[in-house]
Design an enzyme around this catalytic site. Structure first.
Site, PDB file in Angstrom:
ATOM      1  N   GLU A 163       0.834  -1.203   0.000  1.00 46.48           N
ATOM      2  CA  GLU A 163       0.000   0.000   0.000  1.00 46.48           C
ATOM      3  C   GLU A 163       0.870   1.255   0.000  1.00 46.48           C
ATOM      4  O   GLU A 163       1.846   1.349   0.749  1.00 46.48           O
ATOM      5  CB  GLU A 163      -0.888  -0.012   1.244  1.00 46.48           C
ATOM      6  CG  GLU A 163      -1.776   1.215   1.398  1.00 46.48           C
ATOM      7  CD  GLU A 163      -2.494   1.251   2.729  1.00 46.48           C
ATOM      8  OE1 GLU A 163      -3.429   2.072   2.859  1.00 46.48           O
ATOM      9  OE2 GLU A 163      -2.136   0.471   3.635  1.00 46.48           O
TER      10      GLU A 163
ATOM     11  N   LYS B  26      -9.617   2.272  -3.341  1.00 41.64           N
ATOM     12  CA  LYS B  26     -10.116   1.686  -2.101  1.00 41.64           C
ATOM     13  C   LYS B  26     -11.559   2.105  -1.852  1.00 41.64           C
ATOM     14  O   LYS B  26     -11.896   3.285  -1.933  1.00 41.64           O
ATOM     15  CB  LYS B  26      -9.229   2.110  -0.926  1.00 41.64           C
ATOM     16  CG  LYS B  26      -9.578   1.416   0.387  1.00 41.64           C
ATOM     17  CD  LYS B  26      -8.599   1.784   1.491  1.00 41.64           C
ATOM     18  CE  LYS B  26      -8.934   1.045   2.786  1.00 41.64           C
ATOM     19  NZ  LYS B  26      -8.008   1.401   3.883  1.00 41.64           N
TER      20      LYS B  26
ATOM     21  N   CYS C  93      -5.275  -2.364   2.729  1.00 38.68           N
ATOM     22  CA  CYS C  93      -5.239  -2.233   4.180  1.00 38.68           C
ATOM     23  C   CYS C  93      -6.365  -3.042   4.816  1.00 38.68           C
ATOM     24  O   CYS C  93      -6.518  -4.221   4.530  1.00 38.68           O
ATOM     25  CB  CYS C  93      -5.280  -0.762   4.584  1.00 38.68           C
ATOM     26  SG  CYS C  93      -4.866  -0.482   6.324  1.00 38.68           S
TER      27      CYS C  93
END
Length: 487
Positions: free
Chosen positions: A254, A312, A364
């Site tokens: 990430e 995301k 994440c």
């Protein structure tokens, strides 16, 4: 022993401690609290239980707030205490309703009902409230027990239900001698059934092995976004990548690139993509990207044969966006804690592709939501998670996070590839077991092979809503039988 001690005992069932059966012991005493006291007093014990659970289990938020958020020790401690105090309310709610239910008629109804209450409260906390905080849900500590066999069938909440029912059954049998024999038989059925299910292969291989390299850059969090360090970071990832052009897929973590996509596209990403095509390699890279206007996203891109992007979707509250505005923004401004405010990616984005196969991408803590993966996994051959757990230092948090990723692999019957900035980078098999793992805070690469998989587990086919629907139906049927027998 006081309630907070049993809450802390429950924490020891999770990684990195992995005393998995401590969860059963802790929950037995939790239900004993609920059986012998009025609902209001049981709620107080539940709150104290929650203080022990979350105080011992998520104390690492202090590291994020103080070490990397820049808040002073007192403010950091108060914010951490506030979070623990809020999350402790949920075991209190569970205890209150469990005490009410455990005073009702029908022993089997009572046991099933309190199990449903446990996971319903977990689901609300873990999926809905403030975009969800699913840490320390009891099933995650059961990956090394027979209950893990149920994960591909009913997912993390179904597993949690069976663990809670098992604990309530033991607590009830402790108090009622006549229930001991049927209780033992029921426990054998639950746990033995899970053991048998562990031998079932729900998915199947569909192609040749893919050689994958995961890159762990180990860029210190306090150095990561400094402008004078960006070129060093880019050179590091390029050097680590060039050592593995013999792989089919190379995955960076990430925000491996500490700059927006548009800022590095021409001089860095385009040449890198051309080199990847020349070598026949697909790259998967995490970085922030610009959107329309002032919007920006936490993104993953693929380079090489296919170039595409994923934004995301499930954002981290207080880390990537600020809920409860304007109150939360005002509090953080007073404490001078800088946090991001990312835009939300679409819920139905096309799957990225690498190594010749599409995969489910999570960034994440998106890997903490089983339904987020299950709704896309039918078209995917494997799972990819890119993460930066550097915010939490050398604490239990990276291990807890890896444990949640393991659950996603087990629920879907897919290999999961997890590339992190500071660790724990690793390969997880379709059975939820860690196949290879890099140590924390080490600049390294990890190479292994995976097999693309197809087919759907029952959980991936049904999802959490169907699981809860089945549990509600089961409890309702037993309640109906109790009422009918009482006439």
């Amino acid at each position: 022993m006081p309630a907070p001690v049993f809450g802390a005992l429950l924490t020891l069932s999770f990684a990195p401690y992995d005393y998995c059966y401590f969860a059963l012991i802790a929950l037995v005493f939790f239900y004993l609290f609920c059986m012998v006291q009025p609902a209001a007093r049981a709620a107080l014990c539940g709150y104290l239980f929650g203080l022990g659970l979350f105080g011992f289990g998520i104390w690492w938020v202090y590291i994020s707030i103080h070490d990397f958020g820049g808040a002073d020790p007192i403010s950091s401690g108060l914010l951490a205490l506030l979070l623990v105090s809020i999350w402790a309310l949920f075991p209190a709610i569970t205890a209150y309703f469990s005490a009410k239910l455990l005073a009702m008629k029908g022993v089997w109804f009572r046991l099933l009902a309190v199990g449903l209450v446990w996971v319903a409260v977990e689901y609300f906390r873990g999926y809905w409230l403030l975009n969800g905080f699913p840490w320390l849900q009891v099933a995650y500590g059961q990956l090394n027990t027979p209950l893990a066999g149920y994960a591909p069938v009913v997912g993390v909440y179904g597993m949690g239900f069976l663990l809670a029912v098992s604990a309530a059954l033991l607590a009830e049998a402790w108090r009622v001698r006549t229930l001991r024999l049927p209780g033992v038989l029921m426990l054998c059925a639950i746990w033995g059934g899970g053991g048998l299910l562990q031998g079932v292969n729900w998915t199947n291989a569909i192609g040749s092995p893919i050689k994958v390299t995961l890159v762990q850059g180990n860029i210190a969090q306090d150095q990561k976004w400094q402008n004078d360090q960006m070129l060093n970071t880019l050179r590091l990832y390029l050097r680590l990548t060039e050592q593995h052009w013999d792989s089919d897929v190379i995955i960076w973590p990430e925000t491996a690139i500490p700059a927006f996509l548009a800022e590095v596209k021409d001089f860095y990403l385009d040449p890198l993509s051309a080199k990847a095509r020349e070598k026949g390699v697909d790259l998967v890279v995490g970085l922030p990207s610009n959107g329309v206007g002032n919007d920006y996203y936490n993104s993953v891109i693929t380079l090489g044969e296919t170039e595409a992007i994923y934004h995301k979707h499930h954002l981290l509250p207080f880390g990537e966006y600020l809920p409860l505005q304007p109150l939360s923004g005002w509090v953080l401004d007073q404490l001078q804690i800088p946090l991001g405010n990312f835009a939300l990616g679409g819920a139905r984005q096309s799957l990225l592709k690498a190594g010749g196969y599409p995969f489910v991408t999570t960034i994440c803590y998106e890997d903490a939501f089983g339904e987020l993966m299950s709704r896309q996994v039918g078209q995917a051959a494997y799972l990819v998670n890119v993460t930066n757990d550097g915010w939490f230092g050398n604490t239990s948090q990276p291990y807890q996070h890896m444990q949640m990723a393991q659950m996603r692999a087990l629920e879907t019957g897919r290999y999961l590839l997890r590339a992190t900035n500071t660790g724990l980078t690793g390969f997880v098999g379709p059975n939820g077991k860690i196949l290879a793992q890099a140590p924390l805070f080490t600049t390294t690469t990890l190479t292994s092979t995976i097999i693309p998989m197809a087919g759907l587990t029952p959980y991936a086919r049904w999802g959490d809503r169907a699981v809860f629907g089945g549990l509600i139906l089961l409890v309702g049927m037993v309640w109906s039988l109790v009422r009918y027998a009482g006439r």
